[in-house]
Scaffold this motif. Sequence first.
Motif, PDB file in Angstrom:
ATOM      1  N   VAL A 275      58.914  50.762 -17.427  1.00  0.00           N
ATOM      2  CA  VAL A 275      59.699  49.823 -18.239  1.00  0.00           C
ATOM      3  C   VAL A 275      58.964  48.489 -18.245  1.00  0.00           C
ATOM      4  O   VAL A 275      58.727  47.904 -17.191  1.00  0.00           O
ATOM      5  N   ARG A 277      58.836  44.596 -19.581  1.00  0.00           N
ATOM      6  CA  ARG A 277      59.765  43.572 -20.046  1.00  0.00           C
ATOM      7  C   ARG A 277      59.012  42.322 -20.513  1.00  0.00           C
ATOM      8  O   ARG A 277      57.808  42.355 -20.740  1.00  0.00           O
ATOM      9  N   PHE A 372      62.141  55.489 -30.698  1.00  0.00           N
ATOM     10  CA  PHE A 372      62.405  54.289 -29.909  1.00  0.00           C
ATOM     11  C   PHE A 372      63.879  53.899 -30.003  1.00  0.00           C
ATOM     12  O   PHE A 372      64.539  54.114 -31.030  1.00  0.00           O
ATOM     13  N   GLN A 373      64.378  53.269 -28.928  1.00  0.00           N
ATOM     14  CA  GLN A 373      65.687  52.625 -28.991  1.00  0.00           C
ATOM     15  C   GLN A 373      65.572  51.376 -29.860  1.00  0.00           C
ATOM     16  O   GLN A 373      64.471  50.893 -30.128  1.00  0.00           O
ATOM     17  N   TYR A 375      65.999  48.437 -29.194  1.00  0.00           N
ATOM     18  CA  TYR A 375      65.495  47.268 -28.470  1.00  0.00           C
ATOM     19  C   TYR A 375      64.060  47.490 -27.994  1.00  0.00           C
ATOM     20  O   TYR A 375      63.548  46.723 -27.188  1.00  0.00           O
ATOM     21  N   GLU A 376      63.382  48.518 -28.510  1.00  0.00           N
ATOM     22  CA  GLU A 376      62.029  48.848 -28.078  1.00  0.00           C
ATOM     23  C   GLU A 376      61.007  48.657 -29.198  1.00  0.00           C
ATOM     24  O   GLU A 376      61.309  48.862 -30.382  1.00  0.00           O
ATOM     25  N   GLY A 378      56.305  48.682 -29.521  1.00  0.00           N
ATOM     26  CA  GLY A 378      55.068  48.878 -28.776  1.00  0.00           C
ATOM     27  C   GLY A 378      53.910  48.096 -29.385  1.00  0.00           C
ATOM     28  O   GLY A 378      53.953  47.693 -30.551  1.00  0.00           O
ATOM     29  N   VAL A 387      54.700  50.139 -24.411  1.00  0.00           N
ATOM     30  CA  VAL A 387      56.017  50.074 -25.037  1.00  0.00           C
ATOM     31  C   VAL A 387      56.855  49.054 -24.277  1.00  0.00           C
ATOM     32  O   VAL A 387      56.963  49.116 -23.044  1.00  0.00           O
ATOM     33  N   TYR A 388      57.436  48.101 -25.003  1.00  0.00           N
ATOM     34  CA  TYR A 388      58.209  47.024 -24.384  1.00  0.00           C
ATOM     35  C   TYR A 388      59.702  47.223 -24.608  1.00  0.00           C
ATOM     36  O   TYR A 388      60.140  47.644 -25.680  1.00  0.00           O
ATOM     37  N   ASP A 389      60.464  46.906 -23.565  1.00  0.00           N
ATOM     38  CA  ASP A 389      61.919  46.865 -23.626  1.00  0.00           C
ATOM     39  C   ASP A 389      62.311  45.403 -23.825  1.00  0.00           C
ATOM     40  O   ASP A 389      62.101  44.574 -22.942  1.00  0.00           O
TER      41      ASP A 389
END
Length: 406
Positions: A275, A277, A372-373, A375-376, A378, A387-389
């Motif tokens: 994960v 951030r 991807f969600q 809120y995601e 890349g 890939v960033y949350d």
Amino acid sequence: VLDSNPLLEAFGNAKTVRNDNSSRFGKYIQLQFDAEDPTHAAFSGKNMPSCILAGSTCEVYLLEKSRVVGHEEEERTYHIFYQLLAAPEETKVEIWSGLEDTDMESFNYVGWTDTEVIEGKTDAERFQLTVDALALVGVEGESLTALFRAICIVLQLGNLTFEPHADDEEKSDITSTEELEALAELMGVPEEDIKNSLTLRTVRARNEDFKVPLKASQAKDSCDAFAKEIYAKAFLWLVRTINTATCAENNYDRKLSRFAIIGLLDIFGFESFDVNRFEQLCINYANEKLQQKFTQDIFRSVQAEYEFEGIELGEIKYDDNVDVLNLVEGRMGLVAVLNEECVRPKGNDKAFVNKIIAMNKEAGCLIAKKSFQDYEFGIQHYAGAVVYDATNFVTKNMDNLPQDLQ
């Protein structure tokens, strides 16, 4: 210079999933030298001028403040918290009576860990090394106690709990009354003042100040922001203190108009976790900028010099990361969109992600997959895809300490 390094490690390093002693800040160290004039050395028959280390100064960047108030289960917060809690009982009580019979699980910001040995030394052993190093730079007696009491305030802030007011969920109460009482005693501030500062926000309108209640979640965010700011200030104070004790201007026995310098930049390497951030985005952006400078200095400058000299040079192929930097810092890039989202009423993380994807469809380095969600996103960095949350991107980018806590 060397003996002060454990201080930066104690206050700026932590265990991560990949490294038990990971530096969670960047630093630029300038080693200052008393260097002999080359001409004078040549006349003296020397092949090389003499050079004596006279001192050093240090600048720090990008302290990972979020680690103060939370960390992944398999990681740790900063070493100094564990060192303090592992100190001899009589030492802990001398610093603050509230530390009596406490351990890691006594404080929410710290919590349990199965790692009590870092690079062959226990936290208790390292506490004594830290105290010895602090004495070397002049931090002892009252100043030593004050520094550790600031760390205790951070610890105690993490034990405050906030709940919605019984009659109005738009308001909040501090329900951990004993923890609040202990914090007030530690800080020397009335309980009511602490409570009001954490659960109310001052809003100025038409030259008048109004007190607006905070929801429980907002009050908790204010509390965490206060803890992070105290720790960051203590860290910067420590760095200034170290510089005072090590800089050549204050400590070298010869007064020179200038010193020769060797600069050493020590910054996080490229990071990619399960994960990733806001902190990882900042770190990887810094590495992209360093990669660009390396490219410009080594490849482009050499190529331009050869062309200027009329020397034939075969084509040099190298990876150019301009596209990534444009995505991050361009007019419609991540930084600009995130800053806009921070000032927009009801700005949020999901809106930020939606906007960067919509506004950068032509950017080949931006990764947006249907899987991807919302809120995601890349980025295809020079060192690999990440890939960033984006959860809490807006909050962390604002990094504002409420006026009532300043």
